[in-house]
Design an enzyme around this catalytic site. Sequence first.
Site, mmCIF file in Angstrom:
data_model
loop_
_atom_site.group_PDB
_atom_site.id
_atom_site.type_symbol
_atom_site.label_atom_id
_atom_site.label_comp_id
_atom_site.label_asym_id
_atom_site.label_seq_id
_atom_site.Cartn_x
_atom_site.Cartn_y
_atom_site.Cartn_z
ATOM 1 N N GLY A 469 0.819 -1.203 0.000
ATOM 2 C CA GLY A 469 0.000 0.000 0.000
ATOM 3 C C GLY A 469 0.853 1.252 0.000
ATOM 4 O O GLY A 469 0.357 2.377 -0.039
ATOM 5 N N THR A 470 2.169 1.051 0.000
ATOM 6 C CA THR A 470 3.097 2.159 0.159
ATOM 7 C C THR A 470 3.445 2.835 -1.161
ATOM 8 O O THR A 470 3.959 3.943 -1.163
ATOM 9 C CB THR A 470 4.387 1.629 0.792
ATOM 10 N N ASN A 602 9.177 9.188 -5.562
ATOM 11 C CA ASN A 602 7.875 9.655 -6.033
ATOM 12 C C ASN A 602 7.324 10.621 -4.991
ATOM 13 O O ASN A 602 6.884 10.211 -3.909
ATOM 14 C CB ASN A 602 6.921 8.467 -6.237
ATOM 15 N N LYS A 604 4.708 12.204 -4.636
ATOM 16 C CA LYS A 604 3.311 12.046 -4.223
ATOM 17 C C LYS A 604 3.152 10.946 -3.156
ATOM 18 O O LYS A 604 2.601 11.179 -2.085
ATOM 19 C CB LYS A 604 2.483 11.701 -5.460
ATOM 20 N N GLY A 673 14.345 5.353 2.363
ATOM 21 C CA GLY A 673 13.063 4.716 2.670
ATOM 22 C C GLY A 673 12.233 5.657 3.516
ATOM 23 O O GLY A 673 12.779 6.528 4.192
ATOM 24 N N VAL A 674 10.898 5.508 3.467
ATOM 25 C CA VAL A 674 10.047 6.523 4.090
ATOM 26 C C VAL A 674 8.809 5.921 4.768
ATOM 27 O O VAL A 674 7.958 6.624 5.274
ATOM 28 C CB VAL A 674 9.673 7.600 3.026
ATOM 29 N N GLY A 675 8.722 4.588 4.837
ATOM 30 C CA GLY A 675 7.492 3.966 5.349
ATOM 31 C C GLY A 675 7.184 4.256 6.799
ATOM 32 O O GLY A 675 6.033 4.419 7.184
ATOM 33 N N GLU A 676 8.206 4.292 7.626
ATOM 34 C CA GLU A 676 7.954 4.351 9.069
ATOM 35 C C GLU A 676 8.294 5.686 9.718
ATOM 36 O O GLU A 676 7.740 6.047 10.753
ATOM 37 C CB GLU A 676 8.727 3.213 9.765
HETATM 38 MO MO1 MOS Z 1 7.306 -2.702 9.606
HETATM 39 S S1 MOS Z 1 6.828 -2.502 11.596
HETATM 40 O O1 MOS Z 1 8.896 -3.230 9.608
HETATM 41 O O2 MOS Z 1 6.188 -3.555 8.698
#
Ligand code: MOS
Length: 709
Positions: A469-470, A602, A604, A673-676
């Site tokens: 979903g990222t 990206n 956005k 990386g930018v997820g967390e």
């Molecule tokens: Mo994350 S908490 O490494 O999905």
Amino acid sequence: MNQVTGTGMNRKDGRAKVTGTATYGAEHQISGLVHGYLVTANIAHGQITHIDTQAALAIPEVIAVFTHKNAPTISKPTNNFMTSKIYEARLPLSDDQIHYAGQIIGLVVADTFEQARHAAHLVKVEYTPQKPIVEAAKATYKEAPPMFGEAMKFEKGNFASGDLASAMESAAATITATYTTAPELHAPMEPHAIIAHWQASDSLTVYEPSQWVVGSQRTYAELFGLPIEQVRIVTPFIGGGFGSKAFPWSHGILCAAVARELQRPLKVVLSRRQMTANAGHRSETEQTISLGANTDGSLIGIDHLAKSSTSPVDVFTEPCTGITPAMYAASNLRLQQELAVMNVGVPTFMRAPGENPGLWALESAMDELAWKLDIDPVELRLKNETTEHQRRNLPFSAKHFGECLRVGAEQFGWQDRPKQVGSLTREGKLIGWGMAASTFPALRGMASVTVRLLAEETVEILTSGNDMGTGSYTIVAGTAAQVLGLPVEQIQVKMGDSLLPNGGMAGGSQMTATLVPAVMAACQKVLKTANTTTAQSAFAVLQQSGEKAFEATASSAPGDEGNKWAFQSWGAHFCEVSIDEEIARLRVTRWVSVMNIGRVMNAKTAASQVRGGVIMGIGQALMEECSFDPNLGYPVVYDLATYHFPSHADIPRIQVTFVGEPDYNFNQAGVRGVGEIGITGVSAAIANAIYHATGKRIRNLPITPDKLL
Ligand code: MOS
């Protein structure tokens, strides 16, 4: 310097998702499918003395009922990252012992979901209950044991350098305070669910949300004694995971085992209530921090003791102290991590595990110190910035934390901040401004990618790595488009299937840094194979020769750069809260986040990741709490209605800016990386703003209205 490449691509998978054509785990159509429904314990500690399945089995459409008395065969896995990892070390239905409320004690299989659910409620269970421990205050804490087995010691929790006691003695100013966080639920939109389909007695296909299909493949292979290639994991889409879908859970293991016994494809979907116990949560934490500083604000000592809780059936430590030696320079440090066993399901990784509660405590403490010393909190952080990671003794690569602080302060108008507590008001409400730092380490794994240039002038990119979903589909396509010199519309991406080349894990915010270099390498290799420099001329060659495709596979992996540098992303959050004192109503009214994440692939979706993190952090700060009944041990919060989290009306406009430069020491694309990172520091920024508005220092999350009265 703003270094966003491009203004932003729309999601490749956006249309499929909003039109309902994206297929999630439980939605795959398999003929002959039957349905399983879990039977779960309604005590939190004790023993099953009697379990009666007669009434359930009397229903004609019920196919089977499994309990610990007729448990299906499952091999004990090694349960570590290198070989196989499961979330809960105890295998489902392995004995009559109950360790937490909601524990799986049976599975009813029937023709339809409704029949299975009805029959599950007819299973009669008698117990000898024992008193459960579900309150952290009543738990006994000990030094945290190694996580993930001896092979992968949990090393980062405990650490000491210098002489903390004398440093604190000589400090001109010290503060000591204790901060807590509540147990939190991941609450993804897509519930945990699985379809297990045995094509033959030695061939298993699993449709399940998995953040790491190749890891799950290895694990299911080991659980059922199969060669790895005889297991296939299919996860084209994940509806939110946040760490709760990285490894197989007990319901999935049980589903696959029962499907094998029955020789029928079997689907198990968890209810929200079942997810509360059986799909992980963020541990409750308690952290005590002492800071010692000179009068000019320079830190000389940091003492950080973190406590978290785990389950009787596995070890998970919320590693709160891991981030502390990376944040601020202090030559005297002491970090300690303690763990207690409680009668709860297994806690696990949840968006920035450790970094998130760790920064809640540290960034609150830094604000307390700033007030005590009468130093601007932005200045205090700038003054104490460290150029090296003090536990790993490595210099940071491409670190622009100071820039995040300065740009954020300027965008927010921080310099106009009235210094006095309670001095800002608007329309009868108290206004407070707060800020906090944000950070997350940069990780990267091995990935292989196959690229096919097809004669019909399209490109296929194949890799098993997931888009949870990222936005991974989109940046994979965007990267290929850039290297091949094609519009992004011509690129098709297939991901999330263990049959595809090993694309690594969507966890630890590493999917981008793992995949992008491999996509670049594979695209360069396919052009070389075609003996051209552009995809257009490769297409022309194919059309002339009548050949179907040029294909190339390439891999990329970290080298020894991790021995020379510490790779980490940085940020700063600035926020405004408005508080109606009479009714203790708090609104977050303004938000500015400035992030340094290496190259932005990206603009956005990267900004969306930061916004998602901030929203999740606002939930943690103000609403989210999974509490347990102290006597029964059952979660009193168990679905999306009782577990409060923000809706649109709770969220202000969130302004996101990226600064810095590509981090070429990390990989040839310069991406981190930018997820967390977005969630880290959010709760502290809000608590710091509340202090500015009211003079109340709130150290216990969530900050519900009762704490503001
Ligand atoms: Mo994350 S908490 O490494 O999905």
